[in-house]
Motif scaffolding. Structure first.
Motif, PDB file in Angstrom:
ATOM      1  N   GLY A  69       0.779  -1.225   0.000  1.00  0.00           N
ATOM      2  CA  GLY A  69       0.000   0.000   0.000  1.00  0.00           C
ATOM      3  C   GLY A  69       0.807   1.270   0.000  1.00  0.00           C
ATOM      4  O   GLY A  69       0.263   2.351  -0.253  1.00  0.00           O
ATOM      5  N   ASP A  70       2.112   1.184   0.248  1.00  0.00           N
ATOM      6  CA  ASP A  70       2.920   2.396   0.361  1.00  0.00           C
ATOM      7  C   ASP A  70       3.107   3.124  -0.973  1.00  0.00           C
ATOM      8  O   ASP A  70       3.441   4.314  -0.975  1.00  0.00           O
ATOM      9  CB  ASP A  70       4.289   2.067   0.960  1.00  0.00           C
ATOM     10  N   TRP A  71       2.944   2.432  -2.076  1.00  0.00           N
ATOM     11  CA  TRP A  71       3.118   3.087  -3.375  1.00  0.00           C
ATOM     12  C   TRP A  71       1.793   3.551  -3.977  1.00  0.00           C
ATOM     13  O   TRP A  71       1.774   4.097  -5.070  1.00  0.00           O
ATOM     14  CB  TRP A  71       3.815   2.140  -4.361  1.00  0.00           C
ATOM     15  N   GLY A  72       0.711   3.322  -3.300  1.00  0.00           N
ATOM     16  CA  GLY A  72      -0.573   3.755  -3.830  1.00  0.00           C
ATOM     17  C   GLY A  72      -1.596   2.640  -3.798  1.00  0.00           C
ATOM     18  O   GLY A  72      -1.317   1.509  -3.382  1.00  0.00           O
ATOM     19  N   PRO A  73      -2.815   2.947  -4.261  1.00  0.00           N
ATOM     20  CA  PRO A  73      -3.916   1.991  -4.132  1.00  0.00           C
ATOM     21  C   PRO A  73      -3.860   0.823  -5.099  1.00  0.00           C
ATOM     22  O   PRO A  73      -4.499  -0.206  -4.855  1.00  0.00           O
ATOM     23  CB  PRO A  73      -5.153   2.859  -4.394  1.00  0.00           C
ATOM     24  N   PHE A 122      -4.944   4.086 -13.603  1.00  0.00           N
ATOM     25  CA  PHE A 122      -4.684   2.646 -13.585  1.00  0.00           C
ATOM     26  C   PHE A 122      -5.970   1.889 -13.903  1.00  0.00           C
ATOM     27  O   PHE A 122      -6.946   1.966 -13.158  1.00  0.00           O
ATOM     28  CB  PHE A 122      -4.146   2.209 -12.215  1.00  0.00           C
ATOM     29  N   TYR A 123      -5.984   1.178 -15.011  1.00  0.00           N
ATOM     30  CA  TYR A 123      -7.133   0.357 -15.392  1.00  0.00           C
ATOM     31  C   TYR A 123      -7.076  -0.950 -14.614  1.00  0.00           C
ATOM     32  O   TYR A 123      -6.076  -1.683 -14.682  1.00  0.00           O
ATOM     33  CB  TYR A 123      -7.099   0.064 -16.887  1.00  0.00           C
ATOM     34  N   SER A 124      -8.129  -1.257 -13.890  1.00  0.00           N
ATOM     35  CA  SER A 124      -8.126  -2.464 -13.059  1.00  0.00           C
ATOM     36  C   SER A 124      -7.880  -3.724 -13.875  1.00  0.00           C
ATOM     37  O   SER A 124      -7.287  -4.697 -13.375  1.00  0.00           O
ATOM     38  CB  SER A 124      -9.449  -2.578 -12.295  1.00  0.00           C
ATOM     39  N   CYS A 125      -8.312  -3.737 -15.133  1.00  0.00           N
ATOM     40  CA  CYS A 125      -8.120  -4.934 -15.966  1.00  0.00           C
ATOM     41  C   CYS A 125      -6.654  -5.207 -16.251  1.00  0.00           C
ATOM     42  O   CYS A 125      -6.315  -6.260 -16.814  1.00  0.00           O
ATOM     43  CB  CYS A 125      -8.912  -4.827 -17.268  1.00  0.00           C
ATOM     44  N   ALA A 126      -5.768  -4.293 -15.849  1.00  0.00           N
ATOM     45  CA  ALA A 126      -4.337  -4.571 -15.981  1.00  0.00           C
ATOM     46  C   ALA A 126      -3.922  -5.756 -15.116  1.00  0.00           C
ATOM     47  O   ALA A 126      -2.986  -6.477 -15.462  1.00  0.00           O
ATOM     48  CB  ALA A 126      -3.525  -3.334 -15.603  1.00  0.00           C
ATOM     49  N   TYR A 127      -4.605  -5.959 -13.986  1.00  0.00           N
ATOM     50  CA  TYR A 127      -4.225  -7.071 -13.102  1.00  0.00           C
ATOM     51  C   TYR A 127      -4.279  -8.421 -13.826  1.00  0.00           C
ATOM     52  O   TYR A 127      -3.273  -9.142 -13.878  1.00  0.00           O
ATOM     53  CB  TYR A 127      -5.114  -7.097 -11.870  1.00  0.00           C
ATOM     54  N   PRO A 128      -5.429  -8.825 -14.370  1.00  0.00           N
ATOM     55  CA  PRO A 128      -5.423 -10.099 -15.101  1.00  0.00           C
ATOM     56  C   PRO A 128      -4.583 -10.036 -16.365  1.00  0.00           C
ATOM     57  O   PRO A 128      -4.013 -11.052 -16.788  1.00  0.00           O
ATOM     58  CB  PRO A 128      -6.904 -10.343 -15.418  1.00  0.00           C
ATOM     59  N   GLY A 129      -4.486  -8.844 -16.976  1.00  0.00           N
ATOM     60  CA  GLY A 129      -3.635  -8.720 -18.155  1.00  0.00           C
ATOM     61  C   GLY A 129      -2.181  -9.008 -17.836  1.00  0.00           C
ATOM     62  O   GLY A 129      -1.482  -9.667 -18.610  1.00  0.00           O
ATOM     63  N   GLU A 130      -1.720  -8.541 -16.687  1.00  0.00           N
ATOM     64  CA  GLU A 130      -0.345  -8.827 -16.273  1.00  0.00           C
ATOM     65  C   GLU A 130      -0.126 -10.325 -16.112  1.00  0.00           C
ATOM     66  O   GLU A 130       0.927 -10.851 -16.491  1.00  0.00           O
ATOM     67  CB  GLU A 130      -0.048  -8.122 -14.949  1.00  0.00           C
ATOM     68  N   VAL A 131      -1.114 -10.990 -15.531  1.00  0.00           N
ATOM     69  CA  VAL A 131      -0.988 -12.440 -15.350  1.00  0.00           C
ATOM     70  C   VAL A 131      -0.947 -13.145 -16.702  1.00  0.00           C
ATOM     71  O   VAL A 131      -0.121 -14.038 -16.938  1.00  0.00           O
ATOM     72  CB  VAL A 131      -2.138 -12.980 -14.486  1.00  0.00           C
TER      73      VAL A 131
END
Length: 265
Positions: A69-73, A122-131
């Motif tokens: 959490g220290d770098w942001g949400p 930050f687009y939330s869909c980046a999370y599964p995209g990263e995976v």
């Protein structure tokens, strides 16, 4: 090159479930000087002190790791290391949150959050995209490997949600008011947003993950349904906006043609 045993040493730390290589190196688009981006997928309480001990053993010099959490949400935290003279970034990812966002994406839901380092948001869909785009380096339970296989199929509902030109039109309408007042800064912000909207829409239409703003224009230009000369036209918009109301109005007319080419009636 990172030490071969580093991923296993990281997953031995309490809380770390898996380690993945991300960024340009995972996709084979890196330069010789590109960083190594290691995603540390964790669950529950992360033993930052345990990670710090590993960092102290492998890094070239002193390094300070953050707490989650220290770098942001959205970019949870981590640390910037140099190992053998090479930049190696450790980036935390809350695995349970990644699963929740993946469920949202399958339902056609995404959100855009404020995050340092992401001028488009930050687009939330980046999370599964990263995976989907990562290379799994250590995964004792097999959980991240299974998730990577699942995210290989781009969700149709997410594609439908992102492939929508109404926001681009709305932004251009607002930009026109700024142009009339000679507000070049506001017009510039609107146009960057418009280019980002087009990039996400065209990637969604192609069923291809877009995980951040870096290189998005060139990546979009390579897509099969991208408008002709997309990269040149987008860079020209952002690099030659103008200053006077007349100049700004001309730029917006050019932007509207690009939007119409991306979203033909």
């Amino acid at each position: 090159m990172i030490p071969a045993d580093l991923p296993d040493r990281l997953t031995a730390v309490d809380g770390v479930v898996a380690v993945a290589l991300g960024g340009s190196r995972a996709r084979g688009r890196h330069r010789p000087d590109s960083d190594w981006d290691l995603g540390l997928y964790y669950r529950g309480t992360l033993d930052v002190a345990g990670l710090q001990a590993v960092a102290d053993q492998v890094a070239d010099g002193p390094v300070e790791l953050t707490s989650p959490g220290d770098w942001g949400p959205w970019v949870d935290g981590g640390g910037w290391l140099r190992i053998g003279g090479t930049a190696v970034d450790w980036i935390y990812r809350d695995l349970d949150r990644v699963h929740r966002i993946w469920a949202d994406c399958r339902a056609g839901r995404y959100e855009i959050g404020r995050q340092i380092g992401h001028p488009l948001g930050f687009y939330s869909c980046a999370y599964p995209g990263e995976v989907a785009l990562c290379r799994v380096l250590a995964d004792p339970t097999g959980e991240l490997t299974a998730l990577r296989a699942a995210t290989g199929d781009y969700p149709p509902a997410l594609a439908a949600a992102l492939d929508n030109g109404w926001e681009a039109d709305f932004m251009l309408g607002g930009a026109a008011k700024g142009a009339a007042a000679g507000d070049a800064a506001y017009v510039a912000g609107c146009l960057f947003r418009v280019v980002g909207i087009l990039a996400h829409a065209l990637h969604a239409r192609a069923g291809t993950w877009l995980i951040n703003e870096k290189g998005m224009v060139e990546a979009t230009a390579a897509l099969p349904e991208a408008p002709a000369d997309f990269a040149d036209r987008a860079h020209l918009l952002l690099g030659g906006i103008g200053r006077t109301p007349v100049e700004l109005a001309g730029t917006l007319a050019t932007a509207r043609r690009l939007v119409r080419d991306a979203f033909p009636v």
